[in-house]
Design an enzyme around this catalytic site. Sequence first.
Site: not given
Length: 145
Positions: A127, A56, A58
């Site tokens: 997480y 992506c 990002e």
Amino acid sequence: MTAQTHPVDHELIEAAAHIARTRCRGDNHTMAAAARARDGRIVTAVNAYHFTGGPCAELVLIGAAAAQGAYELDTIVAVGDRDRGVVPPCGRCRQVLLDYFPDLKVIVGAGERIRTVLITDLLPESYVWADHQLDVENTAPLSMG
Ligand SMILES: [Zn+2]
């Protein structure tokens, strides 16, 4: 639950929108991202779509920023091509962004709902990879009770 709100970096949104308008081409590049580095500069990138799991915008941006020496990012936003506006990060990107930049802010929403939120607010009960790695200074075998 009310998440803390932060000012919206409209210059950053416009930087991503400009890249989306001018650099996204066809199916390979459909998303643009822009991030404000801690030193104030803006880094931009586009996604590299591929059926094998191309990154992506990002994720491309994390590498592009590092290549420019920008290792600390303050805020990130992604904008879709064809005037799709601000697009929130996918689940994978949320996890990666959280691990790289635990204090990162992310611009999400559209129109009057445009807002800046913490990456931790986009991934509740997350997480945290670093929390589950062995402490290199404390790697003695656990005693067997
Ligand atoms: Zn993503």
